[in-house]
Design a protein around this motif. Structure first.
Motif, PDB file in Angstrom:
ATOM      1  N   MET A   6       0.834  -1.214   0.000  1.00  0.00           N
ATOM      2  CA  MET A   6       0.000   0.000   0.000  1.00  0.00           C
ATOM      3  C   MET A   6       0.862   1.255   0.000  1.00  0.00           C
ATOM      4  O   MET A   6       0.575   2.215  -0.708  1.00  0.00           O
ATOM      5  N   THR A   7       1.916   1.228   0.796  1.00  0.00           N
ATOM      6  CA  THR A   7       2.820   2.377   0.857  1.00  0.00           C
ATOM      7  C   THR A   7       3.491   2.605  -0.488  1.00  0.00           C
ATOM      8  O   THR A   7       3.598   3.743  -0.957  1.00  0.00           O
ATOM      9  N   ALA A   8       3.924   1.531  -1.129  1.00  0.00           N
ATOM     10  CA  ALA A   8       4.562   1.642  -2.440  1.00  0.00           C
ATOM     11  C   ALA A   8       3.562   2.150  -3.484  1.00  0.00           C
ATOM     12  O   ALA A   8       3.901   3.017  -4.305  1.00  0.00           O
ATOM     13  N   LEU A   9       2.339   1.653  -3.453  1.00  0.00           N
ATOM     14  CA  LEU A   9       1.321   2.102  -4.402  1.00  0.00           C
ATOM     15  C   LEU A   9       0.970   3.563  -4.160  1.00  0.00           C
ATOM     16  O   LEU A   9       0.804   4.335  -5.095  1.00  0.00           O
ATOM     17  N   ARG A  10       0.879   3.951  -2.896  1.00  0.00           N
ATOM     18  CA  ARG A  10       0.595   5.348  -2.556  1.00  0.00           C
ATOM     19  C   ARG A  10       1.694   6.265  -3.096  1.00  0.00           C
ATOM     20  O   ARG A  10       1.405   7.322  -3.669  1.00  0.00           O
ATOM     21  N   ALA A  11       2.942   5.859  -2.944  1.00  0.00           N
ATOM     22  CA  ALA A  11       4.062   6.660  -3.457  1.00  0.00           C
ATOM     23  C   ALA A  11       4.018   6.741  -4.983  1.00  0.00           C
ATOM     24  O   ALA A  11       4.254   7.806  -5.570  1.00  0.00           O
ATOM     25  N   LYS A  12       3.696   5.633  -5.627  1.00  0.00           N
ATOM     26  CA  LYS A  12       3.582   5.614  -7.089  1.00  0.00           C
ATOM     27  C   LYS A  12       2.424   6.510  -7.533  1.00  0.00           C
ATOM     28  O   LYS A  12       2.535   7.238  -8.527  1.00  0.00           O
ATOM     29  N   PHE A  13       1.322   6.482  -6.808  1.00  0.00           N
ATOM     30  CA  PHE A  13       0.158   7.301  -7.117  1.00  0.00           C
ATOM     31  C   PHE A  13       0.499   8.786  -7.011  1.00  0.00           C
ATOM     32  O   PHE A  13       0.177   9.565  -7.906  1.00  0.00           O
ATOM     33  N   VAL A  14       1.167   9.170  -5.946  1.00  0.00           N
ATOM     34  CA  VAL A  14       1.552  10.575  -5.761  1.00  0.00           C
ATOM     35  C   VAL A  14       2.506  11.013  -6.872  1.00  0.00           C
ATOM     36  O   VAL A  14       2.353  12.096  -7.441  1.00  0.00           O
ATOM     37  N   ALA A  15       3.473  10.177  -7.210  1.00  0.00           N
ATOM     38  CA  ALA A  15       4.400  10.519  -8.292  1.00  0.00           C
ATOM     39  C   ALA A  15       3.652  10.685  -9.610  1.00  0.00           C
ATOM     40  O   ALA A  15       3.933  11.610 -10.386  1.00  0.00           O
ATOM     41  N   ALA A  16       2.683   9.813  -9.871  1.00  0.00           N
ATOM     42  CA  ALA A  16       1.904   9.903 -11.105  1.00  0.00           C
ATOM     43  C   ALA A  16       1.023  11.150 -11.111  1.00  0.00           C
ATOM     44  O   ALA A  16       0.866  11.798 -12.146  1.00  0.00           O
ATOM     45  N   LEU A  17       0.454  11.498  -9.963  1.00  0.00           N
ATOM     46  CA  LEU A  17      -0.345  12.723  -9.873  1.00  0.00           C
ATOM     47  C   LEU A  17       0.507  13.951 -10.158  1.00  0.00           C
ATOM     48  O   LEU A  17       0.077  14.866 -10.868  1.00  0.00           O
ATOM     49  N   ARG A  18       1.708  13.960  -9.620  1.00  0.00           N
ATOM     50  CA  ARG A  18       2.610  15.107  -9.815  1.00  0.00           C
ATOM     51  C   ARG A  18       3.075  15.226 -11.261  1.00  0.00           C
ATOM     52  O   ARG A  18       3.283  16.327 -11.762  1.00  0.00           O
TER      53      ARG A  18
END
Length: 69
Positions: A6-18
Motif C-alpha cells: 500500500m505504501t509503495a502504491l501510494r508513493a507511485k500514485f503521488v508521483a503519477a499525480l505530480r
C-alpha cells in the motif's frame, strides 16, 4: 494487499499525480493527448485501490480537477 505494498502504491500514485499533464485535453499534438489520456486512466486504476485516494488526488490536482466527496 500488505501495508508495504500500500505504501509503495501510494508513493507511485503521488508521483503519477505530480507528473500528470492536467491540461492534456487541450494538446494539439495527438501523441501528447493520447499520453495524457492513458496517464489519467492509470491514475483512476490506482485510485480504485487506495482508501485515501480522494484526499491525495485533491492535494495534487489543480482547480477544476478536484474530486467532490
Amino acid at each position: 494487499m500488505t501495508e508495504a505494498e500500500m505504501t509503495a502504491l501510494r508513493a507511485k500514485f503521488v508521483a503519477a499525480l505530480r507528473a500528470h499533464d492536467w491540461s492534456y485535453q487541450y494538446a494539439d499534438d495527438h501523441t501528447a493527448y493520447h499520453a495524457g489520456k492513458e496517464s489519467l486512466e492509470a491514475l483512476h486504476k490506482m485510485r480504485a485501490q487506495l482508501p485515501d485516494s480522494t484526499a491525495l488526488w485533491n492535494a495534487y490536482a489543480p482547480v477544476g480537477h478536484k474530486l467532490v466527496t
